[in-house]
Design an enzyme around this catalytic site. Structure first.
Site, PDB file in Angstrom:
ATOM      1  N   MET A  48      -0.712   1.529   3.671  1.00  0.00           N
ATOM      2  CA  MET A  48      -1.522   0.708   4.574  1.00  0.00           C
ATOM      3  C   MET A  48      -1.739   1.365   5.938  1.00  0.00           C
ATOM      4  O   MET A  48      -2.004   0.676   6.923  1.00  0.00           O
ATOM      5  CB  MET A  48      -0.845  -0.656   4.762  1.00  0.00           C
ATOM      6  CG  MET A  48      -0.561  -1.397   3.463  1.00  0.00           C
ATOM      7  SD  MET A  48       0.299  -2.946   3.769  1.00  0.00           S
ATOM      8  CE  MET A  48       0.827  -3.385   2.089  1.00  0.00           C
ATOM      9  N   SER A  49      -1.591   2.674   6.012  1.00  0.00           N
ATOM     10  CA  SER A  49      -1.657   3.315   7.339  1.00  0.00           C
ATOM     11  C   SER A  49      -2.180   4.742   7.227  1.00  0.00           C
ATOM     12  O   SER A  49      -2.876   5.093   6.289  1.00  0.00           O
ATOM     13  CB  SER A  49      -0.254   3.322   7.961  1.00  0.00           C
ATOM     14  OG  SER A  49       0.603   4.199   7.244  1.00  0.00           O
ATOM     15  N   HIS A  59      -0.833  -1.137  12.789  1.00  0.00           N
ATOM     16  CA  HIS A  59      -1.626  -1.024  11.568  1.00  0.00           C
ATOM     17  C   HIS A  59      -2.926  -1.814  11.716  1.00  0.00           C
ATOM     18  O   HIS A  59      -2.979  -2.812  12.434  1.00  0.00           O
ATOM     19  CB  HIS A  59      -0.860  -1.610  10.378  1.00  0.00           C
ATOM     20  CG  HIS A  59       0.476  -0.998  10.134  1.00  0.00           C
ATOM     21  ND1 HIS A  59       1.578  -1.319  10.884  1.00  0.00           N
ATOM     22  CD2 HIS A  59       0.886  -0.094   9.212  1.00  0.00           C
ATOM     23  CE1 HIS A  59       2.623  -0.630  10.441  1.00  0.00           C
ATOM     24  NE2 HIS A  59       2.230   0.121   9.431  1.00  0.00           N
ATOM     25  N   ASN A 116       8.554   2.728  -3.562  1.00  0.00           N
ATOM     26  CA  ASN A 116       8.443   1.927  -4.802  1.00  0.00           C
ATOM     27  C   ASN A 116       7.378   2.537  -5.694  1.00  0.00           C
ATOM     28  O   ASN A 116       6.529   3.309  -5.226  1.00  0.00           O
ATOM     29  CB  ASN A 116       8.041   0.475  -4.459  1.00  0.00           C
ATOM     30  CG  ASN A 116       6.762   0.405  -3.636  1.00  0.00           C
ATOM     31  OD1 ASN A 116       6.778   0.623  -2.421  1.00  0.00           O
ATOM     32  ND2 ASN A 116       5.657   0.130  -4.289  1.00  0.00           N
ATOM     33  N   GLU A 120      -2.694  -5.643  11.356  1.00  0.00           N
ATOM     34  CA  GLU A 120      -2.085  -6.531  12.357  1.00  0.00           C
ATOM     35  C   GLU A 120      -3.136  -7.333  13.127  1.00  0.00           C
ATOM     36  O   GLU A 120      -3.001  -8.542  13.275  1.00  0.00           O
ATOM     37  CB  GLU A 120      -1.208  -5.718  13.317  1.00  0.00           C
ATOM     38  CG  GLU A 120       0.027  -5.170  12.581  1.00  0.00           C
ATOM     39  CD  GLU A 120       0.835  -4.232  13.432  1.00  0.00           C
ATOM     40  OE1 GLU A 120       1.302  -4.661  14.496  1.00  0.00           O
ATOM     41  OE2 GLU A 120       1.010  -3.065  13.033  1.00  0.00           O
ATOM     42  N   ALA A 169       5.495   4.863   4.691  1.00  0.00           N
ATOM     43  CA  ALA A 169       6.104   4.453   3.432  1.00  0.00           C
ATOM     44  C   ALA A 169       4.958   4.164   2.473  1.00  0.00           C
ATOM     45  O   ALA A 169       3.932   3.630   2.883  1.00  0.00           O
ATOM     46  CB  ALA A 169       6.945   3.204   3.649  1.00  0.00           C
TER      47      ALA A 169
HETATM   48  N1  HPA Z   1       1.439  -0.375  -1.396  1.00  0.00           N
HETATM   49  C1  HPA Z   1       0.996  -0.305  -0.122  1.00  0.00           C
HETATM   50  N2  HPA Z   1       1.766   0.037   0.897  1.00  0.00           N
HETATM   51  C2  HPA Z   1       3.059   0.323   0.637  1.00  0.00           C
HETATM   52  C3  HPA Z   1       3.581   0.266  -0.664  1.00  0.00           C
HETATM   53  C4  HPA Z   1       2.726  -0.107  -1.743  1.00  0.00           C
HETATM   54  O1  HPA Z   1       3.114  -0.190  -2.914  1.00  0.00           O
HETATM   55  N3  HPA Z   1       4.899   0.600  -0.566  1.00  0.00           N
HETATM   56  C5  HPA Z   1       5.137   0.860   0.747  1.00  0.00           C
HETATM   57  N4  HPA Z   1       4.033   0.686   1.482  1.00  0.00           N
END
Ligand code: HPA
Length: 267
Positions: free
Chosen positions: A205-206, A80, A229, A83, A110
């Site tokens: 973030m990717s 990422h 989430n 990093e 994710a």
């Molecule tokens: N924000 C950014 N990156 C993530 C999140 C989030 O809520 N959940 C998983 N990766």
């Protein structure tokens, strides 16, 4: 010999030189999907130019072999931007993928959702993205090839095929816009309200640098988020990397069914 040529020679010596059709980048908590491939796993550490940084929940192996009869190459982990501050960290690895013959790239991640109708556990196919980081992996690329058009960067035909595969498996694959926020801190609730106003449906973030690099290399690209989430301020649940890793497998099982069907029907 260049680093890419060295990596290619090692891969071909261990996995043979039949061309690869498609590359798959696995996101946080999805690394075990690499185990679905019947083939050879090569540790990143053995491959010059491949990322060496590792985030927990990622599997730092390059796996090459058959999935549903299609020769694929799976990146079990990515580096990422957050990093080491290098948004082009995946460039050599993706160049090697292209040199192996790949035509398509599917990127997974994710992400946090900003849409109540896309709750944790759901998958979201990226209809488009917002590069909110302002970073670009092609900064410094000296050729005119750097001016990559990003209209339909998320390939319509690939998206249609992935959606059809989801439907065939009874999976409700949502579509939405993904915003890239650099991380590694999560967003604030105010930032999430802003991203919603800007038209984003999920945040992570990717992925965006890899889609830009993929288009630069002439790969047809698509990306899928597993929603782990609700984004900051949208629910009482605490946001953490532990939670991301715990929730990602919920989406991973669905993702595997979609990918298997998709590959089984790939022309
Ligand atoms: N924000 C950014 N990156 C993530 C999140 C989030 O809520 N959940 C998983 N990766």
């Amino acid at each position: 010999m260049s680093k890419n040529a060295e990596a290619l020679a090692i891969i071909r010596a261990r996995a043979g030189d039949a061309p690869v059709r498609l590359g798959l980048v696995l996101g946080s908590g999805l690394g075990h999907l690499a185990g679905a491939v019947e083939g050879v796993a090569i540790p990143y550490a053995d491959l010059p130019g491949f990322p060496h940084a590792a985030v927990s929940g990622h599997n730092p192996n390059f796996v090459i072999g058959l999935l549903e009869g299609v020769r694929v190459a799976v990146f079990g982990a990515r580096e990422h931007y957050y990093e080491k501050g290098n948004s082009a960290a995946m460039r050599p690895a993706l160049e090697v993928l292209k040199a192996l013959g790949a035509q398509s790239l599917i990127v997974t991640n994710a992400a946090g959702s900003m849409r109540p109708d896309i709750p944790p556990g759901d998958l979201m196919l990226l209809s488009d993205h917002i590069n909110y980081s302002g970073l670009n992996p092609l900064i410094g690329e000296p050729t005119d090839a750097r001016f990559v058009p990003m209209t339909d960067a998320h390939n319509p035909a690939l998206r249609a095929a992935l959606t059809a595969s989801a439907t065939a498996n009874g999976i409700d694959l949502k579509q939405g816009v993904y915003a890239w926020y650099s991380g590694p801190s999560f967003e604030t609730p105010a930032e999430i309200r802003m991203l919603k106003l800007l038209g984003a449906d999920a945040v992570g973030m990717s992925t965006v640098p890899e889609i830009i690099l993929g288009r630069f290399l002439g790969l047809e690209c698509a990306a899928i988020s597993t929603i782990t989430n609700m984004a900051a301020g949208m629910s009482d649940e605490k946001i953490s990397h532990e939670h991301t890793k715990a929730m990602a497998p919920l989406g991973a099982a669905k993702l595997e069914r979609i990918l298997r069907h998709f590959l089984g029907n790939l022309r």
